[in-house]
Design a protein around this motif. Structure first.
Motif, mmCIF file in Angstrom:
data_model
loop_
_atom_site.group_PDB
_atom_site.id
_atom_site.type_symbol
_atom_site.label_atom_id
_atom_site.label_comp_id
_atom_site.label_asym_id
_atom_site.label_seq_id
_atom_site.Cartn_x
_atom_site.Cartn_y
_atom_site.Cartn_z
ATOM 1 N N ARG A 43 0.861 -1.169 0.000
ATOM 2 C CA ARG A 43 0.000 0.000 0.000
ATOM 3 C C ARG A 43 0.900 1.222 0.000
ATOM 4 O O ARG A 43 1.814 1.323 0.821
ATOM 5 C CB ARG A 43 -0.840 -0.050 1.267
ATOM 6 N N GLU A 44 0.646 2.113 -0.924
ATOM 7 C CA GLU A 44 1.461 3.330 -1.000
ATOM 8 C C GLU A 44 0.924 4.359 -0.014
ATOM 9 O O GLU A 44 -0.258 4.686 -0.037
ATOM 10 C CB GLU A 44 1.429 3.889 -2.432
ATOM 11 N N HIS A 45 1.777 4.862 0.863
ATOM 12 C CA HIS A 45 1.347 5.835 1.868
ATOM 13 C C HIS A 45 1.436 7.274 1.367
ATOM 14 O O HIS A 45 0.728 8.138 1.865
ATOM 15 C CB HIS A 45 2.163 5.658 3.152
ATOM 16 N N ASN A 46 2.280 7.522 0.378
ATOM 17 C CA ASN A 46 2.448 8.870 -0.156
ATOM 18 C C ASN A 46 1.276 9.193 -1.085
ATOM 19 O O ASN A 46 1.078 8.556 -2.106
ATOM 20 C CB ASN A 46 3.779 8.944 -0.915
ATOM 21 N N VAL A 47 0.484 10.211 -0.715
ATOM 22 C CA VAL A 47 -0.730 10.536 -1.471
ATOM 23 C C VAL A 47 -0.411 10.949 -2.908
ATOM 24 O O VAL A 47 -1.165 10.653 -3.842
ATOM 25 C CB VAL A 47 -1.573 11.610 -0.738
ATOM 26 N N PHE A 48 0.720 11.621 -3.123
ATOM 27 C CA PHE A 48 1.060 12.071 -4.480
ATOM 28 C C PHE A 48 1.402 10.882 -5.374
ATOM 29 O O PHE A 48 1.047 10.863 -6.552
ATOM 30 C CB PHE A 48 2.206 13.094 -4.441
ATOM 31 N N LYS A 49 2.066 9.899 -4.802
ATOM 32 C CA LYS A 49 2.355 8.689 -5.583
ATOM 33 C C LYS A 49 1.061 7.948 -5.908
ATOM 34 O O LYS A 49 0.899 7.396 -6.992
ATOM 35 C CB LYS A 49 3.319 7.763 -4.822
#
Ligand SMILES: [Zn+2]
Length: 93
Positions: A43-49
């Protein structure tokens, strides 16, 4: 509910618990005797990614090979992997 005959959790040698998979095997599944590999999806935590990934998804831009990550399996897991292989060989048609 009946569990699987074999159920083994493998965690990556790097120690990151998000790098893991479970192999479950049983002779009485809807597919007959077989093994299932359940892979944890990062799960990607960085919203921009995540937004960038969504934009690429909307426009159908993907890596030609799909999305991959890896789990490093060290030799200490050999016996548990062999148990799954032995199960599959035992039920070969
Ligand atoms: Zn890892």
């Amino acid at each position: 509910m009946r569990g699987f005959e074999i159920e083994e959790l493998f965690i990556c040698q790097c120690g990151d618990p998000s790098h893991q998979f479970i192999i479950s095997a049983d002779k009485e599944t809807t597919e007959g005797a077989c093994a299932f590999v359940s892979v944890h999806l990062n799960r990607e935590h960085n919203v921009f990614k995540r937004i960038w990934t969504a934009i690429k998804y909307v426009f159908g831009t993907r890596c030609i090979y799909g999305d991959f990550d890896e789990v490093i399996i060290n030799p200490n897991n050999a016996d548990r992997l062999q148990k799954v292989v032995d199960f599959l060989k035992k039920h070969q048609e």
